[in-house]
Design an enzyme around this catalytic site. Structure first.
Site: not given
Length: 322
Positions: A170, A276, A306
């Site tokens: 991320s 996501d 995600h």
């Protein structure tokens, strides 16, 4: 229908409440100390845990540090002479939350050590909005310089410095690729450390113009769009929007520094999934690297959400075999 909500997937109206942070008048935020549990390191070889870990301070004044992970067997087996590849890992949290000690990242790094038989240096960088970007990128570069020069025995004795990969999840993937671009300008200055590639796990990227996946998953419960926007608002330098290069890697055709990555022969892996909201951006990022003749592989799965692999460690990390 795109943007449709349901009782199980309601519209998120207060992103601060959703991620349990409170804005303060001085521009800082108050974080919920109980939202992200932490794990302590296990540095003692007598500890039966299969993965050992210990923390090392990098910059006392900036309060940055790293957590090193090694297979316990590597240390207790004195007959072994094979050194381990190194993954320098950057945690996620939208640049505003979490640390290298957060249990979700501690466990993920431990799993990588066992499954991939590698050493991991997990970086604890400064968080926004108290330290807006590029603070995290600067901390990443400082750690790489530290690895180059340190006499820390866990690294000098057990790590093959010529097989190093930068990896992040991320926001950490965002930090890894920006650190990679910086390193590509001065790769020779990191010797004996030699970067072989980047592993970008569900990279946290954005832009002003909405994509199809963002519109479709506007209220995706793990990362609703308003939370995504808030994180960027808190992380980016004051006065810029989401088309800044820190957020949008394809703006103006992408960084010219990718030419260095191509010339160095690095491999780049980008992973994601269609649950996501950022998947369209991640795929566009991969497409851009293809046009720049970078050795890139995109791995996009069906379902999930995600950074699903962080929360469901039954999802194999074998996709990260370098």
């Amino acid at each position: 229908m795109s943007g449709q909500t349901s009782p199980s997937n309601p519209t998120i109206t207060d992103p601060y409440q959703h991620i349990q942070i409170i804005p303060n008048p001085d521009g800082t935020i108050t974080r919920d100390p109980n939202r992200y549990p932490n794990s302590s390191p296990s540095p003692d070889p007598k500890d039966p845990t299969p993965v050992l870990s210990k923390d090392i301070i990098i910059n006392q004044s900036e309060k940055t540090w790293v957590r090193i992970f090694l297979p316990r067997q590597t240390i207790v087996d004195s007959s072994s002479t094979t050194k381990l590849p190194l993954i320098v890992y950057f945690h996620g949290g939208g640049f505003i939350n979490c640390s290298a000690s957060s249990t979700v990242f501690h466990d993920f790094c431990s799993s990588m050590v066992l499954d991939l038989h590698v050493a991991v240096v997990s970086v604890d960088y400064r968080l926004a909005p108290e330290h807006r970007l590029p603070a995290a990128y600067d901390d990443a570069m400082e750690v790489l310089q530290w690895i180059k020069t340190t006499q820390e025995d866990w690294l000098r004795e057990y790590v093959d410095y010529t097989r190093c990969f930068l990896m992040g999840s991320s926001a950490g993937a965002n930090a890894a690729y920006h650190a990679g671009l910086c390193v590509s300008q001065e790769a020779g200055n990191l010797v004996p450390l030699k970067i072989k590639g980047l592993i970008l796990h569900h990279p946290f990227i954005g832009g002003v113009q909405r994509t199809g996946s963002e519109v479709k998953l506007v209220n995706e419960p793990h990362l609703p769009l308003c939370v995504n926007d808030l994180m960027w608002n808190l992380a980016l330098p004051l006065g810029v929007d989401r088309d800044h290069e820190y957020c949008n890697p394809v703006v103006d055709g992408g960084s010219k520094l990718w030419k260095n990555v191509r010339l160095l022969g690095w491999k780049v892996m980008v992973t994601g999934c269609d649950g996501d909201p950022m998947m369209d951006r991640q795929m566009e990022f991969v497409d851009m690297l293809v046009t720049k003749d970078v050795r890139v592989v995109g791995h996009f799965s069906t379902g999930g959400y995600h950074v699903v692999e962080l929360k469901e460690l039954t999802c194999s990390v074998e996709r990260f075999h370098a």
